[in-house]
Scaffold this active site. Structure first.
Site, short mmCIF file in Angstrom:
data_model
loop_
_atom_site.label_atom_id
_atom_site.label_comp_id
_atom_site.label_asym_id
_atom_site.label_seq_id
_atom_site.Cartn_x
_atom_site.Cartn_y
_atom_site.Cartn_z
N CYS A 65 1.07 -1.38 -0.10
CA CYS A 65 0.03 0.15 -0.05
C CYS A 65 0.97 1.21 -0.06
O CYS A 65 1.95 1.16 0.48
CB CYS A 65 -0.90 0.14 1.11
SG CYS A 65 -2.11 -0.96 1.34
N GLU A 112 -8.06 8.36 1.49
CA GLU A 112 -7.71 7.96 0.13
C GLU A 112 -8.39 7.83 -1.10
O GLU A 112 -9.39 7.19 -0.79
CB GLU A 112 -6.45 7.04 0.30
CG GLU A 112 -5.39 7.19 1.25
CD GLU A 112 -4.31 6.31 1.41
OE1 GLU A 112 -3.04 6.48 1.87
OE2 GLU A 112 -4.66 5.03 1.22
#
Length: 169
Positions: A65, A112
């Site tokens: 990630c 995000e």
């Protein structure tokens, strides 16, 4: 120099750049990607974040990630971080993207627009010790049980992304 993230609108329109730490302190929406890798048995590769990470240290999460750099596609960023964190390459396929916001401790937030990729990987991992302390493969069934029994062992964003992933299967 502090790494920067790409700030975006909910429609992925670029609004500018900001130091990563500042974006995380203020919970400002930025681009991100998540990579789920599976071996030939269908088990998911997990990484344990290094102890020196500024947030979520020593917690398990999906293979990779991170954030694409300015003028880098989501896919290019995902491929770069697989090499930087795990020392590997894999063919990735885009699966879906979504918005989320999660508190990750120390008054920091991940907010995000996350593009999720999947791929197959059966080779040897060459961990970067500044990023990753351990890796392991796990079945989805065992992962779900472990996340229920010990949720504190997993990153907040992984819990959210995994739920989204299962809904898109």
């Amino acid at each position: 120099m502090e790494e920067q993230v790409v700030l975006v609108s909910e429609n992925d329109e670029v609004l500018g750049l900001m130091d990563k730490m500042q974006a995380h302190k203020n919970g400002i929406l930025h681009r991100a990607f998540s990579v789920f890798l599976f071996n030939q048995k269908g088990e998911m590769l997990l990484q344990k974040r290094a102890a020196n990470k500024y947030h979520s240290p020593n917690q398990w999460t999906n293979a990779v990630c991170s954030h694409p750099r300015h003028n880098e596609t989501y896919l290019e960023g995902a491929q770069r971080r697989m090499k930087e964190e795990l020392g590997i390459e894999a063919v990735l396929s885009p699966k879906f993207h979504f918005l989320y916001k999660a508190e990750v401790g120390q008054n920091l937030w991940e907010h995000e627009l996350d593009h999720v990729f999947t791929g197959d990987f059966n080779g040897e991992v060459h961990m970067n010790p500044d990023e990753v302390s351990e890796v392991r493969y796990i079945t989805m069934e065992a992962l779900e049980k472990e996340m229920i029994a010990k949720p504190e062992h997993f990153t907040e964003w992984f819990k959210i992304i995994l739920k989204e992933y299962k809904e898109h299967l």
